[in-house]
Design a protein around this motif. Structure first.
Motif, mmCIF file in Angstrom:
data_model
loop_
_atom_site.group_PDB
_atom_site.id
_atom_site.type_symbol
_atom_site.label_atom_id
_atom_site.label_comp_id
_atom_site.label_asym_id
_atom_site.label_seq_id
_atom_site.Cartn_x
_atom_site.Cartn_y
_atom_site.Cartn_z
ATOM 1 N N ARG A 1 0.834 -1.201 0.000
ATOM 2 C CA ARG A 1 0.000 0.000 0.000
ATOM 3 C C ARG A 1 0.869 1.252 0.000
ATOM 4 O O ARG A 1 1.694 1.449 0.889
ATOM 5 C CB ARG A 1 -0.920 0.006 1.224
ATOM 6 C CG ARG A 1 -2.048 -1.002 1.124
ATOM 7 C CD ARG A 1 -2.978 -0.926 2.319
ATOM 8 N NE ARG A 1 -4.108 -1.830 2.167
ATOM 9 C CZ ARG A 1 -5.010 -2.085 3.111
ATOM 10 N NH1 ARG A 1 -4.886 -1.485 4.296
ATOM 11 N NH2 ARG A 1 -6.009 -2.912 2.895
ATOM 12 N N LYS A 2 0.635 2.096 -0.986
ATOM 13 C CA LYS A 2 1.398 3.340 -1.097
ATOM 14 C C LYS A 2 1.156 4.242 0.111
ATOM 15 O O LYS A 2 2.057 4.937 0.581
ATOM 16 C CB LYS A 2 1.015 4.069 -2.390
ATOM 17 C CG LYS A 2 1.866 5.272 -2.695
ATOM 18 C CD LYS A 2 1.508 5.872 -4.048
ATOM 19 C CE LYS A 2 2.404 7.063 -4.379
ATOM 20 N NZ LYS A 2 2.051 7.650 -5.705
ATOM 21 N N SER A 3 -0.061 4.212 0.648
ATOM 22 C CA SER A 3 -0.396 5.074 1.791
ATOM 23 C C SER A 3 0.425 4.739 3.026
ATOM 24 O O SER A 3 0.601 5.568 3.918
ATOM 25 C CB SER A 3 -1.890 4.950 2.118
ATOM 26 O OG SER A 3 -2.208 3.618 2.504
ATOM 27 N N LEU A 4 0.957 3.502 3.081
ATOM 28 C CA LEU A 4 1.784 3.078 4.210
ATOM 29 C C LEU A 4 3.265 3.103 3.863
ATOM 30 O O LEU A 4 4.099 2.665 4.661
ATOM 31 C CB LEU A 4 1.382 1.662 4.651
ATOM 32 C CG LEU A 4 -0.040 1.514 5.223
ATOM 33 C CD1 LEU A 4 -0.361 0.050 5.479
ATOM 34 C CD2 LEU A 4 -0.199 2.333 6.491
ATOM 35 N N GLY A 5 3.609 3.612 2.683
ATOM 36 C CA GLY A 5 5.015 3.681 2.281
ATOM 37 C C GLY A 5 5.637 2.316 2.072
ATOM 38 O O GLY A 5 6.841 2.144 2.264
ATOM 39 N N GLN A 6 4.829 1.323 1.673
ATOM 40 C CA GLN A 6 5.310 -0.057 1.585
ATOM 41 C C GLN A 6 5.953 -0.371 0.231
ATOM 42 O O GLN A 6 5.397 -0.087 -0.819
ATOM 43 C CB GLN A 6 4.157 -1.036 1.831
ATOM 44 C CG GLN A 6 3.635 -1.026 3.249
ATOM 45 C CD GLN A 6 2.412 -1.908 3.403
ATOM 46 O OE1 GLN A 6 1.627 -2.072 2.466
ATOM 47 N NE2 GLN A 6 2.229 -2.477 4.585
ATOM 48 N N LEU B 1 18.850 -11.254 -0.383
ATOM 49 C CA LEU B 1 19.087 -9.836 -0.105
ATOM 50 C C LEU B 1 18.757 -9.491 1.344
ATOM 51 O O LEU B 1 19.502 -8.760 1.997
ATOM 52 C CB LEU B 1 18.246 -8.964 -1.036
ATOM 53 C CG LEU B 1 18.838 -8.616 -2.399
ATOM 54 C CD1 LEU B 1 17.856 -7.764 -3.191
ATOM 55 C CD2 LEU B 1 20.158 -7.875 -2.246
ATOM 56 N N THR B 2 17.648 -10.012 1.844
ATOM 57 C CA THR B 2 17.282 -9.670 3.221
ATOM 58 C C THR B 2 18.302 -10.231 4.212
ATOM 59 O O THR B 2 18.629 -9.584 5.209
ATOM 60 C CB THR B 2 15.872 -10.171 3.569
ATOM 61 O OG1 THR B 2 15.818 -11.598 3.459
ATOM 62 C CG2 THR B 2 14.837 -9.557 2.645
ATOM 63 N N ALA B 3 18.835 -11.420 3.934
ATOM 64 C CA ALA B 3 19.874 -11.980 4.800
ATOM 65 C C ALA B 3 21.149 -11.146 4.716
ATOM 66 O O ALA B 3 21.842 -10.939 5.724
ATOM 67 C CB ALA B 3 20.157 -13.425 4.419
ATOM 68 N N LYS B 4 21.451 -10.636 3.524
ATOM 69 C CA LYS B 4 22.640 -9.799 3.355
ATOM 70 C C LYS B 4 22.501 -8.490 4.133
ATOM 71 O O LYS B 4 23.456 -8.023 4.769
ATOM 72 C CB LYS B 4 22.880 -9.510 1.872
ATOM 73 C CG LYS B 4 24.164 -8.757 1.593
ATOM 74 C CD LYS B 4 24.378 -8.573 0.091
ATOM 75 C CE LYS B 4 25.680 -7.807 -0.182
ATOM 76 N NZ LYS B 4 25.893 -7.599 -1.646
ATOM 77 N N ILE B 5 21.311 -7.909 4.106
ATOM 78 C CA ILE B 5 21.068 -6.691 4.888
ATOM 79 C C ILE B 5 21.244 -6.980 6.372
ATOM 80 O O ILE B 5 21.866 -6.205 7.106
ATOM 81 C CB ILE B 5 19.658 -6.141 4.600
ATOM 82 C CG1 ILE B 5 19.559 -5.655 3.153
ATOM 83 C CG2 ILE B 5 19.313 -5.004 5.561
ATOM 84 C CD1 ILE B 5 18.138 -5.359 2.714
ATOM 85 N N ALA C 1 14.532 -4.610 -7.135
ATOM 86 C CA ALA C 1 14.654 -5.504 -5.978
ATOM 87 C C ALA C 1 13.376 -5.506 -5.141
ATOM 88 O O ALA C 1 13.199 -6.377 -4.295
ATOM 89 C CB ALA C 1 15.841 -5.084 -5.114
ATOM 90 N N PHE C 2 12.495 -4.527 -5.385
ATOM 91 C CA PHE C 2 11.302 -4.353 -4.559
ATOM 92 C C PHE C 2 10.024 -4.680 -5.332
ATOM 93 O O PHE C 2 9.996 -4.636 -6.551
ATOM 94 C CB PHE C 2 11.209 -2.900 -4.062
ATOM 95 C CG PHE C 2 12.367 -2.463 -3.217
ATOM 96 C CD1 PHE C 2 12.303 -2.541 -1.837
ATOM 97 C CD2 PHE C 2 13.521 -1.968 -3.806
ATOM 98 C CE1 PHE C 2 13.370 -2.128 -1.055
ATOM 99 C CE2 PHE C 2 14.596 -1.549 -3.032
ATOM 100 C CZ PHE C 2 14.520 -1.641 -1.660
ATOM 101 N N THR C 3 8.978 -4.969 -4.564
ATOM 102 C CA THR C 3 7.642 -5.124 -5.119
ATOM 103 C C THR C 3 6.684 -4.253 -4.307
ATOM 104 O O THR C 3 6.550 -4.472 -3.098
ATOM 105 C CB THR C 3 7.182 -6.593 -5.054
ATOM 106 O OG1 THR C 3 8.068 -7.393 -5.837
ATOM 107 C CG2 THR C 3 5.774 -6.741 -5.591
ATOM 108 N N PRO C 4 6.033 -3.254 -4.936
ATOM 109 C CA PRO C 4 6.255 -2.789 -6.298
ATOM 110 C C PRO C 4 7.590 -2.048 -6.403
ATOM 111 O O PRO C 4 8.112 -1.568 -5.395
ATOM 112 C CB PRO C 4 5.079 -1.843 -6.530
ATOM 113 C CG PRO C 4 4.764 -1.304 -5.160
ATOM 114 C CD PRO C 4 5.016 -2.455 -4.218
#
Length: 280
Positions: free
Chosen positions: A22-27, A35-39, A192-195
């Motif tokens: 949701r764009k309203s939540l900045g998601q 990638l998440t493990a690397k972060i 790397a992101f959705t959306p």
């Protein structure tokens, strides 16, 4: 995408629970578990730390943090649609994940955390900068956190680590670097992101300094810096005139040329000016 645990792929989780961002939540969701493990690894050894995560969404970074050995994760999620997906992760890591359905701007996380604490988050774009400023301006220093490992839009990340002399250097750079060591540790493209957002993203790692870089009263320094950069194109003798009638004398005492502009002054100079004004 290789799996880091026995849980379903994130795309399956999103489909199962209907978790469109949701764009309203900045998601903007990160779906690549590599990638998440690397972060998570950018935050260092988490085995002896509690980790605060803001905006976990479907739990990609949450899973990375737990798989990388975080002692315990407190995930604060405003979007109640994500709670069932996060509950599945909690079941897979018994006793290591607590989820709060709350607004991160309205809670005290320390009621749920045991030091030492590190903050690791893919921050929602609409609250990221505000949260960073809050974490950098507590009533007492050192803060509750040892380090912050945070995802921002690349432009914001560059403002955090900017040196003097460029257009990116401003209030955020001084605030961050005065009290922390800040560096960009990862770059991520939109895909790397959705959306996919319209801009690149970057991960910034900030380590809290035991003491600020140079002595200064935080409130005076904040006022000086805000006033200087609110009119950054003006010479400081003009932009800071409202702080003191003899501002040129204070500038010279601080080793700053009255004809300099805000972006030319290093953090040490602003701290010296804040001390001079406080003494006056």
């Amino acid at each position: 995408m290789s799996m880091i645990d026995g849980l379903p792929p994130l795309r399956s989780v999103i489909a199962e629970h209907g978790l469109s961002a949701r764009k309203s939540l900045g998601q903007n969701f990160l779906l690549d578990l590599n990638l998440t493990a690397k972060i998570a690894r950018q935050a260092g050894d988490l085995s002896a730390c509690d980790v605060l995560e803001i905006g976990p969404g479907p739990g990609g970074l949450t899973r990375g943090l737990l798989a990388e050995g975080a002692r315990r994760v407190l995930a604060v999620e405003k979007d109640s649609r994500c709670l069932p997906a996060l509950a599945q992760i909690a079941d897979a890591y018994p006793g290591r994940l607590e989820v709060l359905n709350a607004d991160a701007l309205e809670i005290d996380p320390m009621a749920h955390l045991t030091p030492p604490v590190r903050v690791v988050a893919n921050l929602p774009y609409n609250v990221g900068t505000e949260l960073l400023v809050r974490w950098l301006t507590p009533a007492f220093w050192p803060p509750f956190w040892q380090s912050l490992t945070l995802m921002f839009q690349r432009e914001v990340a560059e403002r955090i680590v900017a040196p003097p002399g460029g257009k990116s250097y401003g209030r955020l750079a001084i605030l961050a670097q005065w009290r922390a060591e800040a560096r960009i540790v990862m770059d991520l493209p939109p895909e790397a992101f959705t959306p996919a957002p319209k801009v690149r993203s970057a991960v910034v790692h900030l380590t809290a300094r035991p003491e600020p870089l140079h002595p200064a009263d935080p409130k005076v320094l904040s006022r000086v810096v805000a006033t200087a950069f609110n009119q950054r194109r003006k010479m400081l003798r003009a932009s800071l005139r409202g702080l003191a009638p003899d501002i040129e004398e204070h500038l010279r005492r601080a080793g700053i040329a009255p004809t300099d502009r805000a972006e030319q002054v290093p953090i040490e100079g602003f701290c010296a000016l804040a001390r001079a004004l406080a003494e006056a």
